[in-house]
Structure formats: C-alpha cells, structure tokens
Write an enzyme that holds these catalytic residues in place. Structure first.
Site, PDB file in Angstrom:
ATOM      1  N   GLU A 314       0.813  -1.229   0.000  1.00 53.69           N
ATOM      2  CA  GLU A 314       0.000   0.000   0.000  1.00 53.69           C
ATOM      3  C   GLU A 314       0.838   1.267   0.000  1.00 53.69           C
ATOM      4  O   GLU A 314       0.574   2.208   0.729  1.00 53.69           O
ATOM      5  CB  GLU A 314      -0.954  -0.027   1.205  1.00 53.69           C
ATOM      6  CG  GLU A 314      -1.936  -1.180   1.125  1.00 53.69           C
ATOM      7  CD  GLU A 314      -2.842  -1.305   2.336  1.00 53.69           C
ATOM      8  OE1 GLU A 314      -4.007  -1.656   2.146  1.00 53.69           O
ATOM      9  OE2 GLU A 314      -2.366  -1.050   3.460  1.00 53.69           O
ATOM     10  N   ALA A 315       1.871   1.268  -0.847  1.00 55.37           N
ATOM     11  CA  ALA A 315       2.737   2.454  -0.928  1.00 55.37           C
ATOM     12  C   ALA A 315       2.121   3.457  -1.910  1.00 55.37           C
ATOM     13  O   ALA A 315       2.734   3.869  -2.897  1.00 55.37           O
ATOM     14  CB  ALA A 315       4.144   2.062  -1.364  1.00 55.37           C
TER      15      ALA A 315
END
Ligand code: IFG
Length: 503
Positions: A314-315
């Site tokens: 989830e960058a």
C-alpha cells in the site's frame, strides 16, 4: 476414513512389527483426533499411564524440550515427573539431521519421542499433549505416530502497531501457536499509528512514535531487552520471530518522530485513524537510507532467524519508479546486515533478490505478476486475505474485525490447498502459509483469541499436514475435540456454528 485405510494397509502388508490390534474407540479417537493431522498413525493394544513414579529422560540436545514437557505434565497431573539420566518412562531423543519430523511411540511400558532436531522433538511433544486426556486418569492409549511438516514456513502475524500488546500478551499467543506446530511469529512492529521497538540510534521512534494507538488507545513499545525476551521465549517454543518495519508506506509514526525524514522537513502529527496508503518515506533524501541502515542494523542484531520483513504494501503515496528504486536499495541494506528479505508481494514489481520471499495477501488466486516471479524463483508465503486474514469477520454479526476481503468462516480458512492455490506458481515456490491478525479493532488477548480460534489451527494444519489428509468432515470433528483444551486454557474462542462443539 484415512485411519482405517492405514490400519487396513498395515494388515494387508502383514505388518508383523506390531500386531495391529482392534483399536478401542477411545484410542482411535485420540490418534485420529491429532491436529494438525500427522503423516501416519497406528493404534496398538494397551495404554501408558502417567503416575507418581513416572520419570522423563532426555538424551543429548533434548534437555530443553524435556524441561518444557515436565513443566506441562507436572502442572496438569500434579506428579513430580523427575528428569532422570537413564532411559526414563518417557524418553526424548534427538538423533541429528535436518528434518522437523518426529516419531512417537506409546506402549504400556514407555513413551518414546525421537527426532532429528529438537524442533521436531518439540512438535512430538505437542502431539503427545493431545494424546494425554484433559482430566485424570492420565492414560495415553498405545500407538505410533510418524510425522513431518509439509511446509517450512508455518506462520502467524500479530500487528502490534495499530494496538500495542505487552510482552505477556505476546507470550500468551506464542504458547497458543506452539500447540499447533506454528514455527514463525511475524511481528508487525511499525505502522502509521505506532512504532513499537526501541531503536537506540533513533529513540524518538519509540518514545514519541510509540506513544499512541488507533482510536487514541494507550501506546507502548518494547525496549530492546523486552524484545529479546519475546524472541527468546518464542525460540524456547521453536518459533522464529520475524520483525517487520513496513516501508516505504505505513510510516507516519516515523515521519512524526523525526522532521528530517520528511521531504519537506516538517513532521506530520501523530495519527490514530485507520486509513492506509497516505504516508511515504522520502525516497529522494539520503538521510532516509542512513535511517534505514541504523534501524535494520539494530533489528538484525535482535533477530535470531534469517529473515527481516520490510513490508512494501500500500505504498500509494510513493511513485512506482520511486518504489522500485527504494525496494531494490533496501533489499541491499538488509543483505549488508546478513539477513534475507520477507516483503508483501508488491515487492515483485521491483527486483526481488534470489533469497527474497514474497508474502502473498491478494484476494484472488490468479495474480500473473506474482506467479511469474514465483516461476522465476521467488519463494512465496501464502496469506490470502480472503482466506487467512484473522481480522476478517466470521459473519456480519462478528463484533470485531473488518470485512473488506470478505467474511471468513472456519470452512473458508480450511478450504484451500496452499500447494496448488496460486495459478501458475510452481509448487516448489510455495514456502508455506501465514495467518495475519491486523489489530485496528483488536485490543485484548480475548480479542486476539476470538479471531484466531478456531481459524488459526485451520491454517496451521494447511501448513503442516499432507495434502492427502485434507478432509473438512474429519477436520471439523478434530477441531471440535480441541475445545475442552481451549476451555481449560481460558482461550476465548469463537464457537463457530460450523463445528460440532462438545457440550
Ligand atoms: N491491509 C493492510 C494492513 C491492514 C489490513 C487490515 C496488508 C498487507 C489491510 N496491508 O494487509 O495494514 O490495514 O485487514
């Protein structure tokens, strides 16, 4: 069904070593009730009774396990159960080698457990525990178990960042995991809402970044001495701790602690919400890599096992190009400190090193990018969110947890085969399974247990037992038979309507 097949096979094969007696129902149930299901079991005539004269003996390398077994049996039976030098009534032997398997033999005269490694002996002790009744008489039916794990990585993850859990709470969970032959505890030590491990070279990460939790609940962190205690306790249960510092995303606690880590030099406020994907380390600043080198150096020194987990999920606040450059550079930092990388499966969009493992958390079994990486040599640990995430609700009425990956009942957690699950991934790439428990909504040990039991034993069986033993009707009966132990241990399990729990 399987048990009778084994017995029939033995009779056909004319097994003369042991007369295959007509097993008593109780004996049969005891051996066919073992969870995770062993490779093979055989019931014999007779039974071994633990009494006040019973002794335990430990060959070289077996002392630790013998002491653990003695402690367990003394507590439940009240008998002295001294550890003696010569062959005891219960004899533990380590023979040397690399297998995590064991052989367990129970006759009316003696119990012997032998294994190539102490870890296998410990697994054999967990099986023996399940053969000893929960109440007196302490009579173990005679029989033989030959066993070994299917996968090397049989993990559970506890998120201590969204909510902090004390050393005692983590050790309680470790003891519960050990009963089902879990051998990896992945600790999610840092996230947007909290940093939970003291890093001596960057102390504000813990003292300030660890001061909060989701919803403004109390924060906390482990001193390095406390963390070493968790690692040692896990090791005494033959569980390897894998520490995770999530990066480049999920880093608000770190950014709030040190302004210089932010691209604009301004520290954001501490965060106690439950959004994800809004934070990123500053990929373009050199201080970021000095910071990570210090963190990884200190964590590596606290890590007995070969793996450090660097997150990578989830960058969303990091550009793809920056993500690739960052993950490739950080894998090099981990290697420079003598460790291997575990990372969420997004790492395959960078260049995974040959020893890097990808932890798969997608909700589909068809992910061509991960399958291609697996076909190209990247090892995979399976944690499908829609099957193995213990923070998923069982049903809409479940008071804890989330449902973004769907509802996960026991039959969902059990109803898949890790060896063939991921389309296009060669079976040899599958290193095992892991059941994550994210703690946005989880605050106490009772909350942990409500979500982990009974689904964690299901994942544990997928990690340990041969695919041939996979059988839902048999598993649900074996799971039901665990309930008296859970009640005796005060485990706050969810009484799933899918399982025929005993009264
Ligand atoms: N996804 C996030 C976790 C956690 C989870 C809750 C991963 C790898 C949702 N990342 O799972 O931080 O918020 O179910």
């Amino acid at each position: 069904m399987r048990f009778r097949l084994v017995a029939a096979a033995l009779i056909t094969a004319g097994a003369s070593v042991f007369a295959v007696a007509t097993p008593t129902a109780a004996a049969g149930t005891a051996y066919t009730g073992i969870l995770p299901a062993p490779v093979s079991v055989r019931v014999e005539r007779g039974a071994f009774t633990i009494d006040r004269h019973t002794t335990i003996s430990a060959g070289p390398g077996a002392d630790g396990v013998a002491g653990y077994l003695a402690g367990l049996l003394r507590r439940s039976t009240g008998y002295p159960l001294p550890i003696v030098r010569g062959p005891g009534d219960i004899a533990l032997t380590v023979t040397g080698g690399s297998s995590e398997g064991y052989q367990l033999d129970v006759s009316s005269r003696a119990v012997t457990i032998s294994a190539e490694r102490a870890a296998g002996l410990f697994a054999g002790v967990q099986t023996l525990r399940q053969l000893v009744p929960v109440t007196r008489p302490w009579t173990v039916p005679a029989g033989h178990v030959s066993d070994a794990p299917r996968f090397g990585h049989r993990g559970a993850m506890l998120d201590v960042a969204r909510h902090f859990f004390t050393v005692a709470q983590v050790e309680r969970y470790i003891d519960q995991l050990a009963q089902y032959k879990i051998n990896v505890l992945h600790l999610h030590l840092a996230d947007d809402q909290g940093w939970r491990i003291m890093i001596n070279s960057w102390p504000r990460l813990a003292t300030y970044g660890g001061s909060t939790a989701v919803g403004g609940d109390p924060g906390g962190y482990y001193t390095q001495a406390q963390y070493r205690e968790i690692v040692a306790y896990a090791a005494s249960r033959y569980i390897t701790v894998v520490p995770e510092i999530d990066m480049p995303g999920h880093v608000n606690a770190a950014l709030a602690s040190y302004p210089e880590l932010n691209c604009d030099g301004v520290a954001p406020p501490l965060y106690t919400g439950t959004d994800v994907g809004f934070s990123s380390l500053c990929v373009g600043k050199e201080v970021t890599y000095r910071f990570l080198d210090d963190v990884i150096r200190e964590l590596a020194a606290l890590t007995l096992g070969p793996y450090l987990h660097i997150g990578g999920d989830e960058a969303h606040a990091t550009s793809q190009a920056d993500y690739v450059a960052f993950m490739n550079r950080v894998q090099g930092i981990v290697a420079a400190h003598g460790k291997r990388v575990l990372a969420w499966h997004q790492v395959v969009s960078a260049t995974p090193r040959p020893t890097t493992l990808a932890q798969y958390w997608d909700t589909t079994n068809d992910n061509p990018q991960v399958a291609a990486a697996a076909a190209n040599g990247t090892g995979v640990v399976l944690s499908p969110a829609n099957l193995a995430y213990l923070d998923m609700k069982y049903d809409p009425a479940t008071p804890l947890g989330q449902d973004w990956a769907g509802l996960v009942e026991v039959s969902d957690a059990y109803g898949w085969d890790p060896g063939t699950y991921l389309v296009g991934a060669p079976p040899a790439a599958i290193r095992g399974v892991e059941a994550p428990l994210w703690t946005e909504t989880i605050r106490t040990s009772a909350d942990i247990e409500y979500m982990a039991f009974p689904r964690l034993p299901a994942i544990a069986e997928l990690g340990w037992s041969p695919a041939a033993t996979h059988d839902w009707p048999a598993f649900r009966r074996r799971l039901a038979a665990q309930a008296p132990r859970w009640r005796a241990q005060g485990i706050n399990f969810y009484p799933s309507p899918q399982i025929p729990w005993p009264a």
